[in-house]
Structure formats: structure tokens, C-alpha cells
Write an enzyme that holds these catalytic residues in place. Structure first.
Site, PDB file in Angstrom:
ATOM      1  N   ASP A 251       0.887  -1.161   0.000  1.00  0.00           N
ATOM      2  CA  ASP A 251       0.000   0.000   0.000  1.00  0.00           C
ATOM      3  C   ASP A 251       0.930   1.217   0.000  1.00  0.00           C
ATOM      4  O   ASP A 251       2.118   1.094   0.314  1.00  0.00           O
ATOM      5  CB  ASP A 251      -0.855  -0.050   1.280  1.00  0.00           C
ATOM      6  CG  ASP A 251      -1.640   1.222   1.505  1.00  0.00           C
ATOM      7  OD1 ASP A 251      -2.292   1.692   0.561  1.00  0.00           O
ATOM      8  OD2 ASP A 251      -1.605   1.758   2.646  1.00  0.00           O
ATOM      9  N   LEU A 252       0.420   2.379  -0.364  1.00  0.00           N
ATOM     10  CA  LEU A 252       1.273   3.577  -0.439  1.00  0.00           C
ATOM     11  C   LEU A 252       1.135   4.469   0.798  1.00  0.00           C
ATOM     12  O   LEU A 252       2.067   4.561   1.610  1.00  0.00           O
ATOM     13  CB  LEU A 252       0.910   4.369  -1.711  1.00  0.00           C
ATOM     14  CG  LEU A 252       1.594   5.723  -1.890  1.00  0.00           C
ATOM     15  CD1 LEU A 252       3.110   5.569  -2.027  1.00  0.00           C
ATOM     16  CD2 LEU A 252       1.030   6.436  -3.121  1.00  0.00           C
ATOM     17  N   ASP A 253      -0.055   5.080   0.929  1.00  0.00           N
ATOM     18  CA  ASP A 253      -0.271   6.062   1.999  1.00  0.00           C
ATOM     19  C   ASP A 253      -0.197   5.389   3.372  1.00  0.00           C
ATOM     20  O   ASP A 253      -0.973   4.477   3.655  1.00  0.00           O
ATOM     21  CB  ASP A 253      -1.656   6.719   1.828  1.00  0.00           C
ATOM     22  CG  ASP A 253      -1.769   7.483   0.518  1.00  0.00           C
ATOM     23  OD1 ASP A 253      -0.983   8.417   0.321  1.00  0.00           O
ATOM     24  OD2 ASP A 253      -2.627   7.131  -0.313  1.00  0.00           O
TER      25      ASP A 253
ATOM     26  N   THR B 175       1.158  10.567   3.816  1.00  0.00           N
ATOM     27  CA  THR B 175       0.354  11.577   3.120  1.00  0.00           C
ATOM     28  C   THR B 175      -0.878  11.958   3.942  1.00  0.00           C
ATOM     29  O   THR B 175      -1.593  12.892   3.564  1.00  0.00           O
ATOM     30  CB  THR B 175      -0.136  11.036   1.758  1.00  0.00           C
ATOM     31  OG1 THR B 175      -0.584   9.720   1.969  1.00  0.00           O
ATOM     32  CG2 THR B 175       0.953  11.085   0.721  1.00  0.00           C
TER      33      THR B 175
ATOM     34  N   LYS C 297      -8.348   6.695   6.765  1.00  0.00           N
ATOM     35  CA  LYS C 297      -7.168   6.034   6.204  1.00  0.00           C
ATOM     36  C   LYS C 297      -7.597   4.813   5.400  1.00  0.00           C
ATOM     37  O   LYS C 297      -8.345   3.967   5.901  1.00  0.00           O
ATOM     38  CB  LYS C 297      -6.199   5.639   7.314  1.00  0.00           C
ATOM     39  CG  LYS C 297      -5.508   6.852   7.896  1.00  0.00           C
ATOM     40  CD  LYS C 297      -4.403   6.502   8.857  1.00  0.00           C
ATOM     41  CE  LYS C 297      -3.710   7.781   9.309  1.00  0.00           C
ATOM     42  NZ  LYS C 297      -2.774   7.550  10.399  1.00  0.00           N
TER      43      LYS C 297
ATOM     44  N   SER D 143      -2.765   0.749  -4.415  1.00  0.00           N
ATOM     45  CA  SER D 143      -3.182   1.939  -3.670  1.00  0.00           C
ATOM     46  C   SER D 143      -4.627   2.321  -3.943  1.00  0.00           C
ATOM     47  O   SER D 143      -5.094   2.221  -5.077  1.00  0.00           O
ATOM     48  CB  SER D 143      -2.268   3.108  -4.045  1.00  0.00           C
ATOM     49  OG  SER D 143      -2.738   4.301  -3.445  1.00  0.00           O
ATOM     50  N   ALA D 144      -5.300   2.801  -2.888  1.00  0.00           N
ATOM     51  CA  ALA D 144      -6.678   3.293  -3.026  1.00  0.00           C
ATOM     52  C   ALA D 144      -6.704   4.730  -3.520  1.00  0.00           C
ATOM     53  O   ALA D 144      -7.769   5.318  -3.671  1.00  0.00           O
ATOM     54  CB  ALA D 144      -7.384   3.202  -1.679  1.00  0.00           C
TER      55      ALA D 144
ATOM     56  N   LYS E  99     -10.953  -1.031  -1.523  1.00  0.00           N
ATOM     57  CA  LYS E  99     -10.668  -1.837  -0.340  1.00  0.00           C
ATOM     58  C   LYS E  99     -11.808  -1.617   0.659  1.00  0.00           C
ATOM     59  O   LYS E  99     -12.288  -0.490   0.748  1.00  0.00           O
ATOM     60  CB  LYS E  99      -9.343  -1.382   0.308  1.00  0.00           C
ATOM     61  CG  LYS E  99      -8.124  -1.502  -0.615  1.00  0.00           C
ATOM     62  CD  LYS E  99      -6.920  -0.804  -0.009  1.00  0.00           C
ATOM     63  CE  LYS E  99      -5.761  -0.778  -0.988  1.00  0.00           C
ATOM     64  NZ  LYS E  99      -4.563  -0.075  -0.485  1.00  0.00           N
TER      65      LYS E  99
ATOM     66  N   GLU F 170       0.066  -3.402   4.515  1.00  0.00           N
ATOM     67  CA  GLU F 170      -0.992  -2.395   4.673  1.00  0.00           C
ATOM     68  C   GLU F 170      -1.013  -1.779   6.070  1.00  0.00           C
ATOM     69  O   GLU F 170      -0.719  -2.460   7.044  1.00  0.00           O
ATOM     70  CB  GLU F 170      -2.355  -3.085   4.513  1.00  0.00           C
ATOM     71  CG  GLU F 170      -2.976  -2.962   3.155  1.00  0.00           C
ATOM     72  CD  GLU F 170      -3.556  -1.584   2.876  1.00  0.00           C
ATOM     73  OE1 GLU F 170      -3.598  -0.727   3.791  1.00  0.00           O
ATOM     74  OE2 GLU F 170      -3.956  -1.354   1.723  1.00  0.00           O
ATOM     75  N   ASP F 171      -1.421  -0.517   6.148  1.00  0.00           N
ATOM     76  CA  ASP F 171      -1.575   0.125   7.463  1.00  0.00           C
ATOM     77  C   ASP F 171      -3.046   0.287   7.868  1.00  0.00           C
ATOM     78  O   ASP F 171      -3.323   0.706   8.980  1.00  0.00           O
ATOM     79  CB  ASP F 171      -0.908   1.512   7.473  1.00  0.00           C
ATOM     80  CG  ASP F 171      -1.641   2.502   6.586  1.00  0.00           C
ATOM     81  OD1 ASP F 171      -2.035   2.123   5.468  1.00  0.00           O
ATOM     82  OD2 ASP F 171      -1.825   3.653   7.020  1.00  0.00           O
TER      83      ASP F 171
HETATM   84  C1  G6P Z   1      -5.554   6.345   0.486  1.00  0.00           C
HETATM   85  C2  G6P Z   1      -5.594   7.202   1.750  1.00  0.00           C
HETATM   86  C3  G6P Z   1      -6.988   7.771   1.943  1.00  0.00           C
HETATM   87  C4  G6P Z   1      -7.461   8.485   0.691  1.00  0.00           C
HETATM   88  C5  G6P Z   1      -7.472   7.506  -0.481  1.00  0.00           C
HETATM   89  C6  G6P Z   1      -7.912   8.162  -1.784  1.00  0.00           C
HETATM   90  O1  G6P Z   1      -6.185   5.146   0.738  1.00  0.00           O
HETATM   91  O2  G6P Z   1      -5.235   6.436   2.879  1.00  0.00           O
HETATM   92  O3  G6P Z   1      -6.960   8.659   3.042  1.00  0.00           O
HETATM   93  O4  G6P Z   1      -8.761   9.018   0.868  1.00  0.00           O
HETATM   94  O5  G6P Z   1      -6.154   7.005  -0.647  1.00  0.00           O
HETATM   95  O6  G6P Z   1      -6.966   9.106  -2.197  1.00  0.00           O
HETATM   96  P1  G6P Z   1      -7.090  10.077  -3.442  1.00  0.00           P
HETATM   97  O7  G6P Z   1      -5.671  10.575  -3.625  1.00  0.00           O
HETATM   98  O8  G6P Z   1      -7.561   9.254  -4.605  1.00  0.00           O
HETATM   99  O9  G6P Z   1      -8.051  11.136  -3.079  1.00  0.00           O
HETATM  100 MG    MG Z   2      -2.661   3.145   3.731  1.00  0.00          MG
END
Ligand code: G6P
Ligand code: MG
Length: 215
Positions: free
Chosen positions: A9-11, A17, A45, A114-115, A145, A169-170
């Protein structure tokens, strides 16, 4: 298990972020007269953009039209993009580069699931885009997710069967997505929260290739 790929996962896993998402959502919530704290932000998150907006609107008892939702998401995202434009390789969490180097050396593939629709931009800013064998993000999937779609897409793109993949993942929703994809789940954060993970580490720096192979 022979691990052939690790999908990150990224964030919250490779970089932080959350603070920028918070600032951008907070500005919007203030404008709408809805209370929104950093504590509330924890709920968001791993939650996709529309899900996040609707969560905030619900706090204020608001239901808006799809057109209005789209306008607010666009506004939040424009602000978020301004904030993350300043990110650099220095924002990469410690331990990411050494772990990637170990994975590469062992012939293990590296994927991203990533989401975020901004994932490609963020990994570019962090200077790690070229290190991924495949990047799957919210632009390519229909179901967010905890649906396993983004992890399955990453595995497919890597050409590795899910049972030979480890996901990192976090967020709780992310751990569920990894498990539903039939992969092994590693959590980053608090073991009490991420109870569905096989193993939980405080951060990526605590993960080594040796402990991944022991899973
Ligand atoms: C990640 C973050 C979320 C964020 C989502 C969508 O999963 O943890 O906090 O809402 O991405 O991000 P975006 O950049 O598409 O708005
Ligand atoms: Mg995350």
C-alpha cells in the site's frame, strides 16, 4: 510459502500523506461548517475519495447531489495536489529503500496497490516509480478496499499467483482486502487494531527479507 512478490500500500506504508489529506479535507469541512479533527481523519485512512467525502458530509448531516459531490471532491483534490507537489525523496519512510534493494536482489517482485488516484504522482515525487514492477491504483478498479480487486490486479500485473504474494498495509480495510485476495497480510501499525494481519510491525524499517520468508 514461497514469496514471489510483495505488494505495498502507499499512503501510511511508504510515506505519510495522511497529514496532507487531513489539511485538504479540513479546509473543505471548515467551509461547509462541519467539525473535522485529526482524530476523525484516522477513520479515513484507506478509504477512497468518495467514501471519505460522504463520511465527512454525514458528520454534518448533509446529503448532496452527485454533481455537488463531484465538485467538492475536485476542490479537495486540487488543494491536496498543491500540498503534495512539495514532496520529495526525503518524504519516503526510512527502511523502504533497503527493503526494496533486498527484494530486488532476491528476485522478488515489487508491486503497489493503492486506493489513491494520485498514487502514480506520489511515487514519482518520492523518486521510487521505476522500482515497481507493477502499479495498481484507484484509477483502474471499480471496487475499493476492503474489496480485494486492487491487490488482485497488482498480482495479475506482476504475473504472480495471489498465494505467492505478501501484501503490506496500514489500514484495516487494506488488511481485509489482502486476506480476501488470498495473500498473506503484513500490518504496519498497531497489532491490536490490525488483528487480521499475520504479523504487524511498527514501520517498514522493521521488515526484513528474512522475516518475510518465514511467513
Ligand atoms: C488512500 C488514503 C486515503 C485516501 C485515499 C484516496 O487510501 O489512505 O486517506 O482518501 O487514498 O486518495 P485520493 O488521492 O484518490 O483522493
Ligand atoms: Mg494506507
Amino acid at each position: 510459502m514461497s514469496c514471489r512478490a510483495v505488494i505495498f500500500d502507499l499512503d501510511g506504508v511508504l510515506t505519510d500523506t495522511a497529514i496532507y489529506h487531513f489539511r485538504a479535507w479540513k479546509a473543505l469541512a471548515d467551509e461547509l461548517g462541519i467539525a473535522f479533527t485529526e482524530h476523525d481523519n484516522e477513520q479515513l485512512k484507506g478509504v477512497d475519495r468518495l467514501g471519505s467525502l460522504r463520511w465527512i458530509l454525514q458528520q454534518g448531516g448533509l446529503t448532496l447531489s452527485e454533481a455537488e459531490e463531484a465538485r467538492l471532491m475536485q476542490q479537495k483534490n486540487a488543494h491536496y495536489l498543491e500540498l503534495i507537489a512539495h514532496m520529495t525523496a526525503a518524504d519516503l519512510y526510512p527502511g523502504v529503500q533497503p527493503l526494496f534493494a533486498q527484494l530486488r536482489q532476491s528476485g522478488t517482485k515489487i508491486g503497489l496497490a493503492s486506493a489513491s488516484k494520485n498514487a502514480a504522482f506520489v511515487v514519482e515525487r518520492l523518486g521510487i516509480a521505476a522500482q515497481f514492477d507493477y502499479i495498481a491504483d484507484a484509477n483502474q478498479v471499480i471496487n475499493s478496499k476492503p474489496d480485494p480487486e486492487v491487490f488482485l490486479l497488482a498480482a495479475n500485473g506482476l504475473g504472480v499467483a495471489p498465494q505467492h504474494c505478501i501484501g503490506v498495509e496500514d489500514a484495516l480495510a487494506g488488511i481485509e482486502a489482502i486476506n480476501r485476495a488470498g495473500m498473506k497480510a503484513i500490518g504496519i501499525g498497531d497489532a491490536k487494531v490490525l488483528s487480521g494481519a499475520l504479523k504487524v510491525y511498527p514501520d517498514v524499517a522493521a521488515i526484513t527479507l528474512t522475516n518475510l520468508l518465514k511467513l
